[in-house]
Motif scaffolding. Structure first.
Motif, mmCIF file in Angstrom:
data_model
loop_
_atom_site.group_PDB
_atom_site.id
_atom_site.type_symbol
_atom_site.label_atom_id
_atom_site.label_comp_id
_atom_site.label_asym_id
_atom_site.label_seq_id
_atom_site.Cartn_x
_atom_site.Cartn_y
_atom_site.Cartn_z
ATOM 1 N N VAL B 2 0.841 -1.249 0.018
ATOM 2 C CA VAL B 2 0.084 0.085 0.022
ATOM 3 C C VAL B 2 0.938 1.308 0.032
ATOM 4 C CG1 VAL B 2 -1.554 1.380 1.329
ATOM 5 C CG2 VAL B 2 -1.973 -1.212 1.084
ATOM 6 N N GLN B 3 0.310 2.149 -0.939
ATOM 7 C CA GLN B 3 1.227 3.463 -0.827
ATOM 8 C C GLN B 3 0.454 4.595 -1.406
ATOM 9 O OE1 GLN B 3 4.582 3.416 -3.524
ATOM 10 N NE2 GLN B 3 5.759 5.112 -2.795
ATOM 11 N N LEU B 4 0.662 5.691 -0.602
ATOM 12 C CA LEU B 4 -0.080 6.961 -0.812
ATOM 13 C C LEU B 4 0.886 8.217 -1.054
ATOM 14 C CD1 LEU B 4 -2.599 6.368 2.227
ATOM 15 C CD2 LEU B 4 -3.118 6.189 -0.150
ATOM 16 N N VAL B 5 0.491 8.834 -2.290
ATOM 17 C CA VAL B 5 1.424 9.886 -2.315
ATOM 18 C C VAL B 5 0.735 11.189 -2.626
ATOM 19 C CG1 VAL B 5 3.274 10.638 -3.917
ATOM 20 C CG2 VAL B 5 3.021 8.213 -3.600
ATOM 21 N N GLU B 6 0.775 12.312 -1.899
ATOM 22 C CA GLU B 6 -0.075 13.456 -1.893
ATOM 23 C C GLU B 6 0.890 14.387 -2.826
ATOM 24 O OE1 GLU B 6 -0.607 12.085 2.478
ATOM 25 O OE2 GLU B 6 1.059 12.131 1.114
ATOM 26 N N SER B 7 0.003 15.182 -3.433
ATOM 27 C CA SER B 7 0.700 16.205 -4.154
ATOM 28 C C SER B 7 -0.299 17.573 -4.379
ATOM 29 C CB SER B 7 1.054 15.782 -5.527
ATOM 30 O OG SER B 7 -0.209 15.385 -6.166
ATOM 31 N N GLY B 8 0.358 18.690 -4.767
ATOM 32 C CA GLY B 8 -0.594 19.776 -4.904
ATOM 33 C C GLY B 8 -0.290 20.841 -3.954
ATOM 34 N N GLY B 9 0.061 20.693 -2.772
ATOM 35 C CA GLY B 9 0.636 21.723 -1.978
ATOM 36 C C GLY B 9 1.249 22.883 -2.543
ATOM 37 N N GLY B 10 1.407 23.966 -1.866
ATOM 38 C CA GLY B 10 2.168 25.078 -1.865
ATOM 39 C C GLY B 10 1.602 26.295 -1.309
ATOM 40 N N LEU B 11 2.398 27.456 -1.766
ATOM 41 C CA LEU B 11 2.036 28.715 -1.100
ATOM 42 C C LEU B 11 0.766 29.456 -1.893
ATOM 43 C CD1 LEU B 11 2.605 31.159 0.840
ATOM 44 C CD2 LEU B 11 4.208 31.851 -1.018
ATOM 45 N N TYR B 93 -1.112 18.622 4.973
ATOM 46 C CA TYR B 93 -2.018 17.693 4.621
ATOM 47 C C TYR B 93 -1.885 16.298 4.461
ATOM 48 C CZ TYR B 93 -5.122 21.783 4.952
ATOM 49 O OH TYR B 93 -5.774 22.816 5.550
ATOM 50 N N TYR B 94 -2.333 15.367 5.216
ATOM 51 C CA TYR B 94 -1.888 13.783 5.028
ATOM 52 C C TYR B 94 -3.412 13.146 4.442
ATOM 53 C CZ TYR B 94 2.066 14.334 8.054
ATOM 54 O OH TYR B 94 3.208 14.557 8.589
ATOM 55 N N CYS B 95 -3.131 12.336 3.495
ATOM 56 C CA CYS B 95 -4.415 11.371 2.897
ATOM 57 C C CYS B 95 -4.061 10.065 4.086
ATOM 58 C CB CYS B 95 -4.502 11.160 1.568
ATOM 59 S SG CYS B 95 -2.946 10.491 0.854
ATOM 60 N N ALA B 96 -5.109 9.368 4.301
ATOM 61 C CA ALA B 96 -5.054 8.175 5.236
ATOM 62 C C ALA B 96 -6.180 7.275 4.681
ATOM 63 C CB ALA B 96 -4.939 8.400 6.596
ATOM 64 N N ARG B 97 -5.737 5.802 4.707
ATOM 65 C CA ARG B 97 -6.641 4.734 4.411
ATOM 66 C C ARG B 97 -7.284 4.264 5.826
ATOM 67 N NH1 ARG B 97 -5.365 -1.171 2.351
ATOM 68 N NH2 ARG B 97 -4.414 -1.347 4.187
ATOM 69 N N GLY B 98 -8.637 4.123 5.629
ATOM 70 C CA GLY B 98 -9.314 3.377 6.877
ATOM 71 C C GLY B 98 -9.131 2.107 7.127
ATOM 72 N N LEU B 99 -9.134 1.889 8.589
ATOM 73 C CA LEU B 99 -8.992 0.311 9.073
ATOM 74 C C LEU B 99 -10.113 0.491 10.125
ATOM 75 C CD1 LEU B 99 -7.581 -2.622 9.427
ATOM 76 C CD2 LEU B 99 -6.373 -1.126 11.073
ATOM 77 N N ASP B 100 -10.897 -0.615 10.008
ATOM 78 C CA ASP B 100 -12.005 -1.085 10.669
ATOM 79 C C ASP B 100 -12.718 0.590 10.564
ATOM 80 O OD1 ASP B 100 -10.058 -0.969 13.884
ATOM 81 O OD2 ASP B 100 -11.316 0.909 13.133
ATOM 82 N N ILE B 101 -13.360 0.793 11.557
ATOM 83 C CA ILE B 101 -14.208 1.868 11.348
ATOM 84 C C ILE B 101 -13.747 3.485 11.689
ATOM 85 C CG2 ILE B 101 -15.441 2.017 13.832
ATOM 86 C CD1 ILE B 101 -17.232 2.845 10.384
ATOM 87 N N ALA B 102 -12.573 3.312 12.529
ATOM 88 C CA ALA B 102 -11.909 4.369 12.903
ATOM 89 C C ALA B 102 -10.493 4.648 13.048
ATOM 90 C CB ALA B 102 -12.469 4.483 14.785
ATOM 91 N N ALA B 103 -9.754 3.709 12.628
ATOM 92 C CA ALA B 103 -8.395 3.882 12.561
ATOM 93 C C ALA B 103 -7.765 4.042 11.169
ATOM 94 C CB ALA B 103 -7.615 2.605 13.058
ATOM 95 N N PHE B 104 -6.560 4.421 11.195
ATOM 96 C CA PHE B 104 -5.871 4.805 9.857
ATOM 97 C C PHE B 104 -4.770 4.156 9.608
ATOM 98 C CE2 PHE B 104 -9.347 7.644 8.798
ATOM 99 C CZ PHE B 104 -9.418 8.722 9.884
ATOM 100 N N ASP B 105 -4.667 3.183 8.685
ATOM 101 C CA ASP B 105 -3.463 2.306 8.781
ATOM 102 C C ASP B 105 -2.418 2.678 7.697
ATOM 103 O OD1 ASP B 105 -4.736 -0.656 6.953
ATOM 104 O OD2 ASP B 105 -4.735 1.525 6.472
ATOM 105 N N SER B 106 -2.590 3.343 6.928
ATOM 106 C CA SER B 106 -1.769 3.816 5.802
ATOM 107 C C SER B 106 -1.790 5.121 5.704
ATOM 108 C CB SER B 106 -1.809 3.071 4.652
ATOM 109 O OG SER B 106 -1.760 1.645 4.676
ATOM 110 N N TRP B 107 -0.766 6.129 5.624
ATOM 111 C CA TRP B 107 -0.615 7.502 5.521
ATOM 112 C C TRP B 107 0.318 7.753 4.462
ATOM 113 C CZ3 TRP B 107 -2.731 11.013 9.589
ATOM 114 C CH2 TRP B 107 -3.190 10.322 10.737
#
Lengths: 110, 117
Positions: B2-11, B93-107
């Protein structure tokens, strides 16, 4: 939704055990068995270390354990190591439409 | 893996808009619930938004009406459209994948958004 309450800092010596508390309300921590804990080293993304109060994801050391009593959840780290020095955050399910994090606790290994 | 890669940030100037992307691999974005979580400089984590597999979306009060979470199944990518940006939106800003109903197992690694005051 107010943030969960954590101590700002805790410390311990190598080999010792420490406990970090996470206090919420009867609407979040007290209402659901869905408290999770995250470890964050400086400049890196958070890492899940405990979910559903007591469960450890694969690969997480069994030195990390979680528990809950009433509106307060706790994270215990046994056999402290230098690598455990980090920020720790709790989080709770608060309903289908929201989540809430604690303010974070800085762990210092003396 | 599993991999998550964010982009788009800036000033970005106050009042302007920005769209963040989170490209996922190793799993299907639309089959799990996904969230955006932010962290202001030197501060703690703040949950921002969630999108469930069925498409329902929810937001923190601090961004409600200004931010929109969405996903593109064909690109396996999560988005966060941010409008009317304010100085207090400055954060990683982080994106994260959900695990069960409330945890985030990948960031993801996070993307920094800076809105000067």
């Amino acid at each position: 939704q107010s943030a969960l309450t954590q101590p700002a800092s805790v410390s311990g010596s190598p080999g010792q055990s420490i406990t970090i508390s996470c206090t919420g309300t009867s609407s979040d921590v007290g209402a659901y068995n869905y408290v999770s804990w995250y470890q964050q080293h400086p400049g890196t993304a958070p890492k899940l270390i405990i979910y559903a109060v007591t469960n450890r994801p694969s690969g997480v050391s069994n030195r990390f354990s979680g528990s809950k009593s009433g509106n307060t959840a706790s994270l215990t780290i046994s056999g402290l190591q230098a690598a455990d020095e980090a920020d720790y955050y709790c989080s709770s399910f608060t309903g289908i439409s929201t989540r809430v994090f604690g303010g974070g606790t800085k762990l210092t290994v003396l | 893996e599993v991999q998550l890669v964010e982009s788009g940030g800036g000033l970005i100037q106050p009042g302007e808009s920005l769209r963040l992307s989170c490209a996922a691999s190793g799993f299907i974005v639309s089959s799990d619930y996904m969230s955006w979580v932010r962290q202001a400089p030197g501060k703690g984590l703040e949950w921002v938004s969630v999108i469930y597999s069925g498409g329902s979306t929810y937001y923190a009060d601090s961004v409600k009406g200004r931010f929109t979470i969405s996903r593109d199944s064909s690109k396996n990518t999560l988005y966060l459209q941010m409008n009317s940006l304010r100085a207090e939106d400055t954060a990683v800003y982080y994106c994260a994948r959900g695990l069960d109903i409330a945890a985030f197992d990948s960031w993801g690694q996070g993307t920094l958004v800076t809105v000067p005051s």
